[in-house]
Write a protein that holds these residues in place. Structure first.
Motif, PDB file in Angstrom:
ATOM      1  N   ILE A 225       0.835  -1.210   0.000  1.00 43.76           N
ATOM      2  CA  ILE A 225       0.000   0.000   0.000  1.00 43.76           C
ATOM      3  C   ILE A 225       0.862   1.250   0.000  1.00 43.76           C
ATOM      4  CG2 ILE A 225      -1.608   1.367   1.403  1.00 43.76           C
ATOM      5  CD1 ILE A 225      -2.914  -1.327   2.237  1.00 43.76           C
ATOM      6  N   GLY A 226       1.891   1.261   0.853  1.00 45.04           N
ATOM      7  CA  GLY A 226       2.780   2.425   0.923  1.00 45.04           C
ATOM      8  C   GLY A 226       3.507   2.665  -0.386  1.00 45.04           C
ATOM      9  N   ALA A 227       4.014   1.588  -1.003  1.00 37.95           N
ATOM     10  CA  ALA A 227       4.771   1.733  -2.251  1.00 37.95           C
ATOM     11  C   ALA A 227       3.874   2.187  -3.400  1.00 37.95           C
ATOM     12  CB  ALA A 227       5.447   0.409  -2.604  1.00 37.95           C
ATOM     13  N   VAL A 228       2.707   1.561  -3.540  1.00 39.29           N
ATOM     14  CA  VAL A 228       1.807   1.922  -4.645  1.00 39.29           C
ATOM     15  C   VAL A 228       1.251   3.334  -4.456  1.00 39.29           C
ATOM     16  CG1 VAL A 228      -0.396   1.357  -5.755  1.00 39.29           C
ATOM     17  CG2 VAL A 228       1.223  -0.469  -5.224  1.00 39.29           C
ATOM     18  N   THR A 229       0.848   3.654  -3.232  1.00 39.19           N
ATOM     19  CA  THR A 229       0.301   4.984  -2.962  1.00 39.19           C
ATOM     20  C   THR A 229       1.351   6.066  -3.183  1.00 39.19           C
ATOM     21  OG1 THR A 229      -1.201   4.003  -1.351  1.00 39.19           O
ATOM     22  CG2 THR A 229      -0.946   6.385  -1.259  1.00 39.19           C
ATOM     23  N   SER A 230       2.620   5.730  -2.938  1.00 37.72           N
ATOM     24  CA  SER A 230       3.685   6.733  -3.106  1.00 37.72           C
ATOM     25  C   SER A 230       3.878   7.139  -4.569  1.00 37.72           C
ATOM     26  CB  SER A 230       5.001   6.224  -2.525  1.00 37.72           C
ATOM     27  OG  SER A 230       5.558   5.215  -3.353  1.00 37.72           O
ATOM     28  N   LEU A 231       3.345   6.335  -5.492  1.00 41.42           N
ATOM     29  CA  LEU A 231       3.441   6.705  -6.911  1.00 41.42           C
ATOM     30  C   LEU A 231       2.628   7.952  -7.221  1.00 41.42           C
ATOM     31  CD1 LEU A 231       3.182   3.153  -8.536  1.00 41.42           C
ATOM     32  CD2 LEU A 231       5.253   4.529  -8.177  1.00 41.42           C
ATOM     33  N   VAL A 232       1.520   8.144  -6.448  1.00 41.76           N
ATOM     34  CA  VAL A 232       0.699   9.345  -6.656  1.00 41.76           C
ATOM     35  C   VAL A 232       0.861  10.361  -5.523  1.00 41.76           C
ATOM     36  CG1 VAL A 232      -1.020   8.238  -8.125  1.00 41.76           C
ATOM     37  CG2 VAL A 232      -1.337   8.210  -5.656  1.00 41.76           C
ATOM     38  N   TRP A 233       1.311   9.892  -4.367  1.00 38.23           N
ATOM     39  CA  TRP A 233       1.525  10.765  -3.213  1.00 38.23           C
ATOM     40  C   TRP A 233       2.821  10.330  -2.526  1.00 38.23           C
ATOM     41  CZ3 TRP A 233       0.298  10.308   2.390  1.00 38.23           C
ATOM     42  CH2 TRP A 233       0.339  11.560   3.046  1.00 38.23           C
TER      43      TRP A 233
END
Length: 197
Positions: free
Chosen positions: A138-146
């Motif tokens: 979740i952290g890695a994927v979300t960091s792509l947009v935030w």
């Protein structure tokens, strides 16, 4: 230490693996088995005759558990880590004839020993791996947009390093308290110690 306690302490070898435990259980003075996993893990699978005293409950008052624990006693968990922590706590509180089962239930099952099976659930270690992996993802994927969301992955990774270095697991302790890991029974120390008598 009384002569009776010394005699009991000598009846338990320094190391207890599954085959040694099987031999001890067939002997004249079988050890008491204390399973320190969560009630849900215990309900799913345990060695016949074992008494469940979860590690977090035992650690609330190890001196009292040590005082009421019949000797000899063998501590059981999934892999041996929690049993080792319980052993340290009980030894520090004065228990002498207590040993952890080396390799825990994983080793016990590898030697094809009998177990009592109940409602099946994921064990705590599997839940930790799933939860940690999910949070990192979740952290890695979300960091792509935030981009600040990458901090979640870093935090979980650091937590896993600390857990390995200290042989403790805060996430595991937290997950053990979740409703799906409970049973209808409460982990009241008085009730649990009463089962040892």
């Amino acid at each position: 230490m009384s002569d009776h306690t010394r005699t009991q302490a000598r009846t338990l070898p320094d190391r207890v693996d599954p085959l040694t435990l099987a031999d001890l259980r067939a002997g004249d003075q079988p050890p008491v088995l204390v399973d320190v996993r969560t009630p849900a893990e215990f309900e799913a699978e345990h060695i016949d005759g074992a008494v469940n005293i979860p590690l977090d409950t035992l650690q609330q008052d190890p001196a009292r558990v040590a005082a009421e624990l019949p000797a000899p006693a063998v501590l059981v968990c999934r892999s041996g880590a929690r049993a080792g922590q319980a052993h340290e706590a009980l030894e520090g509180a004065g228990a002498t004839a207590v040993r952890p089962l080396e390799g825990g239930m994983l080793a016990w099952n590898q030697t094809s020993q009998e177990v009592v099976r109940g409602r099946q659930r994921w064990d705590i270690e599997r839940q930790v791996r799933f939860t940690a992996g999910l949070l990192v993802l979740i952290g890695a994927v979300t960091s792509l947009v935030w981009p600040p969301a990458l901090a979640l992955s870093i935090f979980v990774g650091a937590g896993l390093v600390v857990a390995a270095a200290t042989n403790t697991c805060a996430m595991g302790m937290l997950l053990a308290r979740m409703p799906w890991n409970g049973t209808a029974e409460r982990c009241d120390l008085d009730v649990l110690l009463g089962r040892l008598r």
